[in-house]
Design an enzyme around this catalytic site. Sequence first.
Site, mmCIF file in Angstrom:
data_model
loop_
_atom_site.group_PDB
_atom_site.id
_atom_site.type_symbol
_atom_site.label_atom_id
_atom_site.label_comp_id
_atom_site.label_asym_id
_atom_site.label_seq_id
_atom_site.Cartn_x
_atom_site.Cartn_y
_atom_site.Cartn_z
ATOM 1 N N ASP A 156 -41.811 43.843 14.675
ATOM 2 C CA ASP A 156 -42.735 44.777 14.027
ATOM 3 C C ASP A 156 -44.100 44.159 13.776
ATOM 4 O O ASP A 156 -44.287 42.944 13.943
ATOM 5 C CB ASP A 156 -42.122 45.278 12.706
ATOM 6 C CG ASP A 156 -41.509 44.168 11.862
ATOM 7 O OD1 ASP A 156 -41.875 42.996 12.067
ATOM 8 O OD2 ASP A 156 -40.667 44.463 11.011
ATOM 9 N N ASN A 172 -34.173 46.394 0.400
ATOM 10 C CA ASN A 172 -33.707 47.789 0.436
ATOM 11 C C ASN A 172 -32.805 48.069 1.643
ATOM 12 O O ASN A 172 -32.484 49.218 1.926
ATOM 13 C CB ASN A 172 -34.911 48.745 0.458
ATOM 14 C CG ASN A 172 -35.770 48.585 1.703
ATOM 15 O OD1 ASN A 172 -35.500 47.715 2.533
ATOM 16 N ND2 ASN A 172 -36.791 49.403 1.837
ATOM 17 N N HIS A 174 -33.526 47.384 4.838
ATOM 18 C CA HIS A 174 -34.190 47.658 6.124
ATOM 19 C C HIS A 174 -34.000 46.497 7.094
ATOM 20 O O HIS A 174 -33.777 45.360 6.687
ATOM 21 C CB HIS A 174 -35.677 48.012 5.946
ATOM 22 C CG HIS A 174 -36.585 46.876 5.610
ATOM 23 N ND1 HIS A 174 -37.827 47.054 5.024
ATOM 24 C CD2 HIS A 174 -36.473 45.534 5.794
ATOM 25 C CE1 HIS A 174 -38.413 45.891 4.879
ATOM 26 N NE2 HIS A 174 -37.618 44.954 5.335
ATOM 27 N N GLU A 195 -36.987 51.788 7.565
ATOM 28 C CA GLU A 195 -36.796 51.983 6.137
ATOM 29 C C GLU A 195 -35.665 52.988 5.864
ATOM 30 O O GLU A 195 -35.423 53.888 6.678
ATOM 31 C CB GLU A 195 -38.096 52.511 5.516
ATOM 32 C CG GLU A 195 -39.287 51.582 5.689
ATOM 33 C CD GLU A 195 -39.260 50.376 4.751
ATOM 34 O OE1 GLU A 195 -38.163 49.865 4.431
ATOM 35 O OE2 GLU A 195 -40.344 49.933 4.351
HETATM 36 P P1 PGA Z 1 -37.956 38.196 3.916
HETATM 37 O O1 PGA Z 1 -38.059 39.661 4.485
HETATM 38 O O2 PGA Z 1 -37.393 37.367 5.004
HETATM 39 O O3 PGA Z 1 -39.359 37.812 3.578
HETATM 40 O O4 PGA Z 1 -37.059 38.258 2.715
HETATM 41 C C1 PGA Z 1 -37.009 40.215 5.206
HETATM 42 C C2 PGA Z 1 -37.322 41.620 5.603
HETATM 43 O O5 PGA Z 1 -38.057 42.304 4.887
HETATM 44 O O6 PGA Z 1 -36.808 42.055 6.657
#
Ligand code: PGA
Length: 255
Positions: A67, A136, A138, A143
């Site tokens: 992404d 959350n 995702h 999302e």
């Molecule tokens: P993080 O993010 O590795 O910074 O915890 C993971 C994500 O949002 O997919």
Amino acid sequence: MEIKPINSYDAMSKLAAKIVAGQIINKSKMVLGFATGSTPLGMYRELVKLYKKSKLDFSKVITFNLDEYLGLSPEHPQSYHYYMYENFFKYVNIREENIHIPKGNAEDPVQECLNYEREIEKVGGIDLQVLGIGVNGHVGFNEPNINLEARTHIIQLSNDTIKANSRFFKNLDEVPKKAITMGMATIMKSKRIILMAWGVEKKKPILKVISGNIATDVPASLLQVHNDVILVVDKKIYSSSTVTDPLFYPKKTIK
Ligand code: PGA
């Protein structure tokens, strides 16, 4: 799902790097899917070490990032383009033309999504996709929602994600509100997937990922349908789990 509980962030990073390196060594042409965020940073550090010490060869590796924030140029210090170069690409012998990251500042973002999807198909799909997980649930920037999109698309980031990612920006307002992300089908078509989760704040989504239930409000729970997923997970999360589906995750695998 193969579950590997680990004791430290370092152990998680080393194990993930070992799996990635193993695949690179075994295949002449390797298509890797990469993630950003705090979770895979240690894995990238380990891969750079393997490149320097053991001459792990990235010259035939093709990469696709999950992404990118919509509206950020590749030079923006918070863009995932910048992250990938600063933390990994500039230290290894990967070829510039083999690196793919959605262009956050593309003139036509919808076309960019279509092109990205086509590029992935052109090389025969992703062999190994590295994933983190959002608080959350995702994956990529898919999302939680009633409907999930299958292919690479533009997405409105959730408040949870904007809040979680604001730690990388000066303030909440600076966090882009939209992104380009691979879709769930793009991710699920990967031949193999490593999902990494470190820290107690990932406990809630991870327990749902191994619950036996599949729900679009926890997009990562779809990974339970994939037949080659390795979950490298903080032991503090997994050993305290009580809701694993006994059919898929027999008690004996709980350490
Ligand atoms: P993080 O993010 O590795 O910074 O915890 C993971 C994500 O949002 O997919």
